[in-house]
Design an enzyme around this catalytic site. Structure first.
Site, PDB file in Angstrom:
ATOM      1  N   ASP A  27     105.763  45.832   8.453  1.00  0.00           N
ATOM      2  CA  ASP A  27     105.031  44.693   7.881  1.00  0.00           C
ATOM      3  C   ASP A  27     104.715  44.934   6.408  1.00  0.00           C
ATOM      4  OD1 ASP A  27     103.868  42.196   7.978  1.00  0.00           O
ATOM      5  OD2 ASP A  27     101.937  42.939   8.717  1.00  0.00           O
ATOM      6  N   ARG A  40     109.366  36.207  -1.792  1.00  0.00           N
ATOM      7  CA  ARG A  40     109.253  36.956  -0.532  1.00  0.00           C
ATOM      8  C   ARG A  40     110.603  37.517  -0.084  1.00  0.00           C
ATOM      9  NH1 ARG A  40     104.860  36.473   2.665  1.00  0.00           N
ATOM     10  NH2 ARG A  40     106.151  36.709   4.523  1.00  0.00           N
ATOM     11  N   ASN A  75     107.835  34.578  14.453  1.00  0.00           N
ATOM     12  CA  ASN A  75     108.327  34.403  13.077  1.00  0.00           C
ATOM     13  C   ASN A  75     109.164  33.132  12.900  1.00  0.00           C
ATOM     14  OD1 ASN A  75     108.716  37.998  12.581  1.00  0.00           O
ATOM     15  ND2 ASN A  75     107.038  36.678  11.915  1.00  0.00           N
ATOM     16  N   SER A 199     100.717  42.348  17.318  1.00  0.00           N
ATOM     17  CA  SER A 199     101.563  41.170  17.077  1.00  0.00           C
ATOM     18  C   SER A 199     102.679  41.033  18.121  1.00  0.00           C
ATOM     19  CB  SER A 199     102.139  41.197  15.650  1.00  0.00           C
ATOM     20  OG  SER A 199     101.113  41.251  14.685  1.00  0.00           O
ATOM     21  N   GLU A 210     100.412  56.361  21.056  1.00  0.00           N
ATOM     22  CA  GLU A 210      99.457  56.601  19.973  1.00  0.00           C
ATOM     23  C   GLU A 210      99.727  55.558  18.911  1.00  0.00           C
ATOM     24  OE1 GLU A 210      96.991  58.881  19.934  1.00  0.00           O
ATOM     25  OE2 GLU A 210      97.611  59.362  21.976  1.00  0.00           O
TER      26      GLU A 210
HETATM   27  C1  IPE Z   1     104.964  41.438  12.808  1.00  0.00           C
HETATM   28  O1  IPE Z   1     104.650  41.069  11.512  1.00  0.00           O
HETATM   29  C2  IPE Z   1     106.397  41.085  13.090  1.00  0.00           C
HETATM   30  C3  IPE Z   1     107.389  41.896  12.390  1.00  0.00           C
HETATM   31  C4  IPE Z   1     107.140  42.922  11.639  1.00  0.00           C
HETATM   32  C5  IPE Z   1     108.756  41.500  12.615  1.00  0.00           C
HETATM   33  P1  IPE Z   1     103.993  39.661  11.190  1.00  0.00           P
HETATM   34  O2  IPE Z   1     103.710  39.642   9.742  1.00  0.00           O
HETATM   35  O3  IPE Z   1     104.853  38.559  11.721  1.00  0.00           O
HETATM   36  O4  IPE Z   1     102.676  39.710  12.068  1.00  0.00           O
HETATM   37  P2  IPE Z   1     101.301  38.912  11.897  1.00  0.00           P
HETATM   38  O5  IPE Z   1     101.668  37.486  11.649  1.00  0.00           O
HETATM   39  O6  IPE Z   1     100.594  39.530  10.748  1.00  0.00           O
HETATM   40  O7  IPE Z   1     100.609  39.143  13.188  1.00  0.00           O
HETATM   41  C1  IPE Z   2     107.368  41.891   7.621  1.00  0.00           C
HETATM   42  O1  IPE Z   2     106.887  41.508   6.406  1.00  0.00           O
HETATM   43  C2  IPE Z   2     108.723  41.322   7.912  1.00  0.00           C
HETATM   44  C3  IPE Z   2     108.728  40.287   8.947  1.00  0.00           C
HETATM   45  C4  IPE Z   2     107.681  39.894   9.629  1.00  0.00           C
HETATM   46  C5  IPE Z   2     109.979  39.651   9.238  1.00  0.00           C
HETATM   47  P1  IPE Z   2     106.091  40.145   6.205  1.00  0.00           P
HETATM   48  O2  IPE Z   2     107.077  39.086   5.830  1.00  0.00           O
HETATM   49  O3  IPE Z   2     105.271  39.817   7.388  1.00  0.00           O
HETATM   50  O4  IPE Z   2     105.204  40.520   4.965  1.00  0.00           O
HETATM   51  P2  IPE Z   2     103.699  40.100   4.723  1.00  0.00           P
HETATM   52  O5  IPE Z   2     102.920  40.509   5.929  1.00  0.00           O
HETATM   53  O6  IPE Z   2     103.688  38.621   4.530  1.00  0.00           O
HETATM   54  O7  IPE Z   2     103.311  40.854   3.499  1.00  0.00           O
HETATM   55 MG    MG Z   3     103.354  40.203   7.898  1.00  0.00          MG
END
Ligand code: IPE
Ligand code: IPE
Ligand code: MG
Length: 246
Positions: A27, A40, A75, A199, A210
Site C-alpha cells: 500500500d 497516481r 479496488n 483490507s 504475526e
Molecule cells: C489494499 O490497499 C489492497 C492492495 C494493496 C491491493 P487499499 O489501498 O485498497 O486498501 P484500503 O482502501 O486502504 O483499505
Molecule cells: C496500493 O497503493 C496499490 C493498490 C491498492 C492497487 P494505493 O493505490 O492504495 O496507494 P494509496 O494508499 O492511495 O497511497
Molecule cells: Mg491504499
C-alpha cells in the site's frame, strides 16, 4: 546500495528467524506519487518495479512463499482509468519479467478470481502459472482480483458442488478449497503505507500470522525495510494460545 557480495543473512544478523510465508499488503503507491507531484499511475509503476528489489531479497533470506496483494475486489471501485492502469501494469509485468522469473526458479501462483479480468490478461496469468509451476526457488503468489470474503464464498460453493456432507466440512477442508489450497498459512503479514487494517486480505489464512505495519510507502520498501520486518518477526513470541515459553 547494500554490498551484494556478502550473503544477506550476514548483513542482517538480527534476522534470526525466517518466516516460511510472508504476505505483503503493498500500500501507499498513490501517496508516494503525490508526495513527488506525480500522477497516481507513476506510483503504481514504481510499486511494480519495486518487486525487482523485494522478490530477490525475500528469496535470498530463504522465504519460501511471498504473497503480494496487487488488486483487491474492492479496488474495482476506483476510477476506471486507474483500474485499467493496474490491469495493464500486471500484463506488462508478466510480459517483461516472466522469462527472468522462470530462469530464477520463481514459481508463480495466482490467488483471486480470474472471472472479471479481461481474457487476454487471464491468459497471460494462466501461462505464467503453467510455465513456472515446477520451480522451487520461491513461490510468488500474486493476489489479484482477490478478496478474502469472495475466496471463502468460492470455497464454500465448490465444497457444496462437490457434494460434501456437512459433517465432512472441517477447517482443513476449507483451507484446501481456498485459492491458496496447498500453500502454508502466512507467518508474517506486512502492510506498507501506514494503515492498520487487513483490507480483506487472507482473512482465513492469516488467523495466526504475526502482523507488521510500516509507514514506508510500498515503492520505498527496499531490502533494508524487509530486513526490519524480519527482525521484528524474529523477536515475536508466537504462542498459538499456549502459555508463554519463559
Ligand atoms: C489494499 O490497499 C489492497 C492492495 C494493496 C491491493 P487499499 O489501498 O485498497 O486498501 P484500503 O482502501 O486502504 O483499505
Ligand atoms: C496500493 O497503493 C496499490 C493498490 C491498492 C492497487 P494505493 O493505490 O492504495 O496507494 P494509496 O494508499 O492511495 O497511497
Ligand atoms: Mg491504499
Amino acid at each position: 546500495m547494500p554490498d551484494q557480495k556478502i550473503p544477506i543473512k550476514e548483513r542482517y544478523p538480527s534476522v534470526t528467524r525466517i518466516p516460511n510465508h510472508v504476505a505483503i499488503i503493498m500500500d501507499g503507491n498513490g501517496r508516494w506519487a503525490r508526495a513527488r507531484g506525480l500522477p497516481r499511475a507513476a506510483g503504481h509503476r514504481a510499486g511494480t518495479d519495486n518487486l525487482r528489489r523485494v522478490l530477490p531479497a525475500a528469496t535470498d533470506f530463504g522465504v519460501s512463499v511471498l504473497t503480494i496483494y496487487a488488486f483487491s475486489t474492492e479496488n474495482w471501485s476506483r476510477p476506471l482509468e486507474e483500474v485499467r492502469g493496474l490491469m495493464t501494469l500486471l500484463g506488462e509485468f508478466i510480459q517483461r519479467e516472466l522469462r527472468s522469473l522462470h530462469a530464477n526458479g520463481v514459481c508463480i501462483r495466482h490467488s483471486g478470481r480470474l472471472e472479471g479480468i479481461n481474457p487476454r490478461l487471464q491468459a497471460q496469468i494462466q501461462e505464467a502459472v503453467a510455465l513456472t509451476r515446477d520451480n522451487k526457488a520461491i513461490t510468488l503468489n500474486v493476489a489479484f482480483n482477490y478478496g478474502g470474503r469472495a475466496e471463502i464464498v468460492d470455497a464454500v460453493q465448490r465444497i457444496m458442488r462437490d457434494g460434501a456432507p456437512p459433517e465432512a466440512v472441517t477447517e482443513e477442508m476449507i483451507s484446501r478449497y481456498l485459492y491458496t489450497g496447498d500453500l502454508p498459512d502466512p507467518d508474517l503479514v506486512v502492510r506498507t503505507g501506514g494503515e492498520y487494517r487487513l483490507s480483506n486480505f487472507l482473512i482465513w489464512q492469516a488467523a495466526y500470522a504475526e502482523y507488521y505495519a510500516t509507514p514506508a510507502y510500498w515503492p520505498d520498501f527496499d531490502e533494508a525495510e524487509l530486513a526490519k520486518a524480519l527482525e521484528t518477526y524474529s523477536q515475536r513470541d508466537r504462542r498459538f494460545g499456549k502459555v508463554p515459553n519463559n
